[in-house]
Each structure stands twice: as C-alpha cells, then as structure tokens.
Design a protein around this motif. Sequence first.
Motif, mmCIF file in Angstrom:
data_model
loop_
_atom_site.group_PDB
_atom_site.id
_atom_site.type_symbol
_atom_site.label_atom_id
_atom_site.label_comp_id
_atom_site.label_asym_id
_atom_site.label_seq_id
_atom_site.Cartn_x
_atom_site.Cartn_y
_atom_site.Cartn_z
ATOM 1 N N ASN A 6 67.656 50.684 16.236
ATOM 2 C CA ASN A 6 68.168 50.799 14.860
ATOM 3 C C ASN A 6 69.253 51.878 14.768
ATOM 4 O OD1 ASN A 6 66.396 48.782 14.207
ATOM 5 N ND2 ASN A 6 64.936 50.102 13.176
ATOM 6 N N ASP A 7 70.192 51.825 15.697
ATOM 7 C CA ASP A 7 71.364 52.704 15.749
ATOM 8 C C ASP A 7 71.049 54.170 16.055
ATOM 9 O OD1 ASP A 7 73.200 50.627 15.272
ATOM 10 O OD2 ASP A 7 72.898 50.800 13.108
ATOM 11 N N LYS A 8 69.851 54.441 16.595
ATOM 12 C CA LYS A 8 69.504 55.803 16.988
ATOM 13 C C LYS A 8 69.059 55.795 18.445
ATOM 14 C CE LYS A 8 68.094 57.212 12.392
ATOM 15 N NZ LYS A 8 66.990 57.599 11.530
ATOM 16 N N ALA A 9 69.480 56.789 19.194
ATOM 17 C CA ALA A 9 69.062 56.893 20.592
ATOM 18 C C ALA A 9 67.557 57.113 20.647
ATOM 19 C CB ALA A 9 69.785 58.045 21.271
ATOM 20 N N HIS A 10 66.912 56.407 21.567
ATOM 21 C CA HIS A 10 65.458 56.509 21.710
ATOM 22 C C HIS A 10 65.125 56.507 23.198
ATOM 23 C CE1 HIS A 10 61.248 55.986 20.598
ATOM 24 N NE2 HIS A 10 61.179 55.108 21.578
ATOM 25 N N HIS A 11 64.354 57.494 23.630
ATOM 26 C CA HIS A 11 63.926 57.568 25.022
ATOM 27 C C HIS A 11 62.657 56.734 25.190
ATOM 28 C CE1 HIS A 11 63.411 59.111 29.036
ATOM 29 N NE2 HIS A 11 62.138 59.344 28.748
ATOM 30 N N VAL A 12 62.673 55.813 26.132
ATOM 31 C CA VAL A 12 61.528 54.949 26.402
ATOM 32 C C VAL A 12 60.729 55.558 27.538
ATOM 33 C CG1 VAL A 12 60.815 52.649 27.124
ATOM 34 C CG2 VAL A 12 62.784 52.919 25.629
ATOM 35 N N VAL A 22 56.901 47.373 21.874
ATOM 36 C CA VAL A 22 56.187 47.274 20.600
ATOM 37 C C VAL A 22 54.886 48.063 20.684
ATOM 38 C CG1 VAL A 22 54.968 45.678 19.066
ATOM 39 C CG2 VAL A 22 57.257 45.114 19.882
ATOM 40 N N GLU A 23 54.191 47.956 21.811
ATOM 41 C CA GLU A 23 52.952 48.717 22.008
ATOM 42 C C GLU A 23 53.233 50.221 22.052
ATOM 43 O OE1 GLU A 23 50.568 47.373 25.298
ATOM 44 O OE2 GLU A 23 50.902 45.281 24.746
ATOM 45 N N GLU A 24 54.262 50.623 22.817
ATOM 46 C CA GLU A 24 54.591 52.045 22.948
ATOM 47 C C GLU A 24 54.948 52.665 21.598
ATOM 48 O OE1 GLU A 24 58.190 54.446 24.988
ATOM 49 O OE2 GLU A 24 56.968 53.291 26.398
ATOM 50 N N LEU A 25 55.628 51.895 20.757
ATOM 51 C CA LEU A 25 56.036 52.394 19.443
ATOM 52 C C LEU A 25 54.936 52.204 18.397
ATOM 53 C CD1 LEU A 25 59.684 50.985 19.342
ATOM 54 C CD2 LEU A 25 58.960 53.322 19.889
ATOM 55 N N THR A 26 53.826 51.619 18.807
ATOM 56 C CA THR A 26 52.689 51.297 17.926
ATOM 57 C C THR A 26 53.143 50.552 16.666
ATOM 58 O OG1 THR A 26 52.641 53.476 16.846
ATOM 59 C CG2 THR A 26 51.253 53.195 18.787
ATOM 60 N N LEU A 27 53.964 49.534 16.895
ATOM 61 C CA LEU A 27 54.414 48.681 15.799
ATOM 62 C C LEU A 27 53.434 47.520 15.631
ATOM 63 C CD1 LEU A 27 58.200 48.401 16.723
ATOM 64 C CD2 LEU A 27 57.202 49.749 14.875
ATOM 65 N N PRO A 28 53.235 47.053 14.424
ATOM 66 C CA PRO A 28 52.379 45.880 14.208
ATOM 67 C C PRO A 28 53.144 44.617 14.613
ATOM 68 C CG PRO A 28 53.264 46.646 12.124
ATOM 69 C CD PRO A 28 53.724 47.617 13.182
ATOM 70 N N SER A 29 52.865 44.089 15.790
ATOM 71 C CA SER A 29 53.663 42.996 16.345
ATOM 72 C C SER A 29 53.718 41.761 15.453
ATOM 73 C CB SER A 29 53.148 42.608 17.732
ATOM 74 O OG SER A 29 51.829 42.119 17.643
ATOM 75 N N GLU A 30 52.702 41.553 14.629
ATOM 76 C CA GLU A 30 52.696 40.355 13.785
ATOM 77 C C GLU A 30 53.641 40.466 12.594
ATOM 78 O OE1 GLU A 30 49.742 43.282 12.531
ATOM 79 O OE2 GLU A 30 49.909 42.205 14.414
ATOM 80 N N SER A 31 54.138 41.652 12.297
ATOM 81 C CA SER A 31 55.007 41.789 11.125
ATOM 82 C C SER A 31 56.379 42.392 11.443
ATOM 83 C CB SER A 31 54.304 42.622 10.046
ATOM 84 O OG SER A 31 54.077 43.935 10.504
ATOM 85 N N VAL A 32 56.808 42.299 12.700
ATOM 86 C CA VAL A 32 58.140 42.776 13.047
ATOM 87 C C VAL A 32 58.925 41.674 13.744
ATOM 88 C CG1 VAL A 32 57.477 45.198 13.261
ATOM 89 C CG2 VAL A 32 57.477 43.751 15.275
ATOM 90 N N THR A 58 67.504 46.083 17.265
ATOM 91 C CA THR A 58 67.254 46.277 15.843
ATOM 92 C C THR A 58 65.858 45.744 15.573
ATOM 93 O OG1 THR A 58 69.586 45.915 15.367
ATOM 94 C CG2 THR A 58 68.080 45.830 13.510
ATOM 95 N N VAL A 59 65.026 46.565 14.938
ATOM 96 C CA VAL A 59 63.674 46.162 14.592
ATOM 97 C C VAL A 59 63.613 45.988 13.082
ATOM 98 C CG1 VAL A 59 61.231 46.818 14.598
ATOM 99 C CG2 VAL A 59 62.665 47.342 16.568
ATOM 100 N N PHE A 60 63.148 44.818 12.673
ATOM 101 C CA PHE A 60 62.986 44.493 11.262
ATOM 102 C C PHE A 60 61.500 44.409 10.979
ATOM 103 C CE2 PHE A 60 66.819 42.413 12.810
ATOM 104 C CZ PHE A 60 67.771 42.836 11.909
#
Length: 66
Positions: A6-12, A22-32, A58-60
């Motif tokens: 999302n236009d910001k540098a992020h270290h993986v 998605v797991e590393e960022l703890t995002l809810p995979s069913e809603s992104v 880009t993550v929505f």
Amino acid sequence: MQIWLNDKAHHVESAVDLSSLVEELTLPSESVAIAIDGQVVPRSQWPQTPLTDGLKLTVFQAIAGG
C-alpha cells in the motif's frame, strides 16, 4: 526482503508467497483482496504467487455497511 505494501516500504520476515504474507501480517484472508501492479490475484493463486524483493502490493479489506 523488502516489498511495497500500500505504497509503504515493508520488511518481510519469513513470508515467501502471498498466503504466507497474509499469515505474517495476521490479515483475515476471507475479507481481503491483494493486487500486484494493479491486477487482483485470485485467492486460489496466493500459494503459488511468490514474493520478490521490491514487489508492489495493494491490500484491500472488505468493509460492510449500508
């Protein structure tokens, strides 16, 4: 590895594909949704989509409302 999220540098730390990111960022995979260079990647392809240094994502997140 560094990616652009999302236009910001992020270290993986340990993610190697979109599913593990998605797991590393703890995002809810069913809603992104995730797009690479403006193209949405189907959820079924996340495990086969590798992360590379400098990748632009880009993550929505779905928002409910009325």
